[in-house]
Design an enzyme around this catalytic site. Structure first.
Site, short mmCIF file in Angstrom:
data_model
loop_
_atom_site.label_atom_id
_atom_site.label_comp_id
_atom_site.label_asym_id
_atom_site.label_seq_id
_atom_site.Cartn_x
_atom_site.Cartn_y
_atom_site.Cartn_z
N TYR A 135 -6.08 16.24 6.88
CA TYR A 135 -4.66 15.87 6.82
C TYR A 135 -4.09 15.86 8.22
O TYR A 135 -4.34 16.79 9.00
CB TYR A 135 -3.87 16.86 5.95
CG TYR A 135 -3.51 16.25 4.61
CD1 TYR A 135 -2.82 15.04 4.57
CD2 TYR A 135 -3.86 16.86 3.41
CE1 TYR A 135 -2.51 14.46 3.34
CE2 TYR A 135 -3.54 16.28 2.20
CZ TYR A 135 -2.86 15.07 2.17
OH TYR A 135 -2.55 14.49 0.98
N GLU A 138 -0.56 14.43 9.13
CA GLU A 138 0.78 13.83 9.20
C GLU A 138 1.33 13.93 10.61
O GLU A 138 1.20 14.99 11.26
CB GLU A 138 1.76 14.56 8.26
CG GLU A 138 1.71 14.08 6.84
CD GLU A 138 0.90 14.98 5.96
OE1 GLU A 138 -0.06 15.59 6.47
OE2 GLU A 138 1.24 15.08 4.76
N THR A 140 -3.49 -7.12 8.39
CA THR A 140 -4.54 -6.33 7.74
C THR A 140 -5.75 -6.34 8.68
O THR A 140 -5.83 -7.15 9.61
CB THR A 140 -4.94 -6.94 6.38
OG1 THR A 140 -5.21 -8.32 6.56
CG2 THR A 140 -3.85 -6.76 5.36
N ASP A 186 3.16 -12.18 10.66
CA ASP A 186 2.16 -11.53 9.79
C ASP A 186 0.87 -12.33 9.96
O ASP A 186 0.69 -13.41 9.40
CB ASP A 186 2.65 -11.57 8.34
CG ASP A 186 1.63 -10.95 7.38
OD1 ASP A 186 0.46 -10.75 7.78
OD2 ASP A 186 2.01 -10.69 6.22
N ARG A 188 -10.62 -1.91 4.97
CA ARG A 188 -9.40 -2.29 4.25
C ARG A 188 -8.24 -1.47 4.79
O ARG A 188 -8.26 -0.24 4.73
CB ARG A 188 -9.59 -2.01 2.76
CG ARG A 188 -8.52 -2.57 1.86
CD ARG A 188 -9.06 -2.74 0.47
NE ARG A 188 -10.06 -3.79 0.47
CZ ARG A 188 -9.80 -5.09 0.30
NH1 ARG A 188 -8.57 -5.50 0.08
NH2 ARG A 188 -10.76 -5.98 0.33
N LYS A 239 -9.76 -8.87 6.88
CA LYS A 239 -9.99 -10.29 6.56
C LYS A 239 -10.85 -10.89 7.67
O LYS A 239 -12.00 -10.47 7.82
CB LYS A 239 -8.64 -10.99 6.37
CG LYS A 239 -7.84 -10.42 5.18
CD LYS A 239 -6.60 -11.20 4.89
CE LYS A 239 -5.91 -10.73 3.63
NZ LYS A 239 -4.80 -9.80 3.89
N1 DSN Z 1 -4.69 -11.04 -1.35
C1 DSN Z 1 -4.53 -11.59 -0.04
C2 DSN Z 1 -5.06 -12.97 0.07
O1 DSN Z 1 -6.01 -13.26 -0.63
O2 DSN Z 1 -4.57 -13.76 0.84
C3 DSN Z 1 -3.13 -11.50 0.45
O3 DSN Z 1 -2.70 -10.19 0.35
#
Ligand code: DSN
Length: 414
Positions: free
Chosen positions: A50, A52, A222, A196, A231, A225
């Protein structure tokens, strides 16, 4: 005791999922195969801690090594994307956007984002999401004819609506995002600019898409990707916003960070700084263009006519098949993708007229342009033989053979 011995039920499902990933062609534009070193960090004892707070200012003892991990992750994120400040704690892309909005807006403020059905994201102002419930949303769309962003129209809308924030960056937009044009619009109407870059972060890191670093006040992304990490998500910003962003993440929205994921993010940023990642990012785009050209030459209409990035958005109307049915047929053939609305779609969002195809995962497997030709041919064959179980079974065999030529996780055991 091992997972296999302690919980054979879950172990068996993890093994099955590993096999599924090894044996399918994954064309989901937001998915990837993260390297083993990222899996190792994610599966490490750091999950037990932990912490924080932030490095040097924690609410719990015992954070000597966690502080070092988080500082390394922050430093690498800043160097990778060329930004003043990075917060590496957000658990997900949606949380990152929640925090970024909270840092720069009050509830009831107006922001502009791309409508979900046009290629935006739930958190870009959908009425069923916190973003649409907390803020006043003005949605923009792509041009009906070109199916691309029309910066003059967006500017006109922004000048009329005077939003506090403009959000750019999308989940289903196959073209370059011109962040410099968005900066001009934001300056003209007095808005903050939030980029984003969740989908294209790996392309930006690898130099195959322009970077928003010079233009955006706040950047969210994120890490799993095109960036090919664990993740999770991060928020980056100009120095002026650093304190507000950090406060919005902790204590504003989250408690303890996921330290094992922070370590894995650091590993991912290190990987993304290497030459082979630049080659990877460029190959993603080359593969996407080849996939687009091939599908087009087979007679399929592509939204906006093609692609500049990692994805192709296909309009299936001419084949007389919906996105939902195409997704199911392709899955039966071992090709995994998602149905997707196309701009101004006449079908419901659960049905759709399109599919979204992405090349990041297949590029990770080592596939190049010639394999994209094979993939396009398999897709066409499956869609044209949607009711022929034998043909779909034979395509699945071809898919398996292709995947076997480009193996993943060869030595991994669940
Ligand atoms: N689920 C994602 C996508 O496939 O683009 C977006 O959050």
């Amino acid at each position: 005791m091992s997972l296999r011995e302690r919980d054979p039920e879950i172990h068996a499902l993890v093994e099955k999922e590993l096999k599924r990933q090894q044996e399918c062609i994954d064309l989901i534009a937001s998915e990837n195969y993260t390297p083993v070193e990222v899996l190792q960090a994610t599966g490490s004892v750091l999950t037990n801690k932990y912490s924080e707070g932030y490095p040097g200012k924690r609410y719990y003892a015992g954070n000597e090594f966690i502080d070092q991990v988080e500082n390394i992750a922050i430093d690498r994120a800043k160097r990778l994307f060329g930004v003043d400040h990075a917060n590496v704690q957000p658990h997900s892309g949606s949380t990152a956007n929640y925090c970024a909005y909270a840092a720069i807006m009050e509830s009831g403020d107006t922001f502009m984002g791309m409508e979900l059905s046009q290629g935006g994201h739930l958190t870009h102002g959908s009425p069923v999401n916190f973003s649409g419930k907390t803020y006043k949303v003005v949605s923009y769309a792509v041009d009906r004819k070109t199916e691309m962003l029309d910066y003059d129209t967006i500017k006109k809308q922004a000048m009329e609506q005077k939003p506090k924030v403009i959000v750019c960056g999308y989940t289903a937009y196959p073209r370059t995002v011109h962040f410099d044009r968005f900066r001009e619009i934001a300056d003209a109407c007095g808005a903050f600019l939030l980029a984003d870059i969740s989908h294209i972060a790996g392309l930006i890191a690898g130099g195959s898409h322009v970077s928003p670093a010079k233009y955006a006040d706040v950047i969210t992304t994120t890490t799993h990707k095109t960036l090919r990490g664990p993740r999770g998500a991060i928020i980056m910003c100009k120095a002026d916003f650093a304190q507000k962003i950090d406060k919005a993440v902790f204590p504003g929205a989250q408690g303890g960070p996921l330290d094992h994921v922070t370590a894995a993010k650091a590993v991912c940023f290190h990987n993304a700084m290497q030459q082979d990642f630049k080659d990877y990012a460029h190959q993603i785009v080359k593969n996407s263009k080849m996939l687009a050209d091939e599908l087009n030459s087979h007679g399929l209409r592509l939204v906006s006519g093609g692609t500049d990035n990692h994805m192709v958005l296909v309009d299936l109307t001419s084949l007389g098949i919906t996105g939902k049915d195409a997704q199911t047929v392709l899955e039966r053939a071992g090709i995994i993708c998602n149905r997707n609305t196309i701009p101004y779609d006449t079908q419901k969002p659960f049905i759709t007229s399109g599919i979204r195809l992405g090349t990041p995962a297949m590029t990770t497997r080592g596939m190049k342009e010639s394999e994209m030709k094979e993939v396009a041919a398999l897709i066409m064959k499956a869609l044209k033989n949607k009711d022929n179980a034998d043909t779909l079974a034979s395509i699945q065999k071809d898919v398996l053979a292709l995947c076997t030529r480009f193996p993943i996780y060869k030595d991994l055991r669940a």
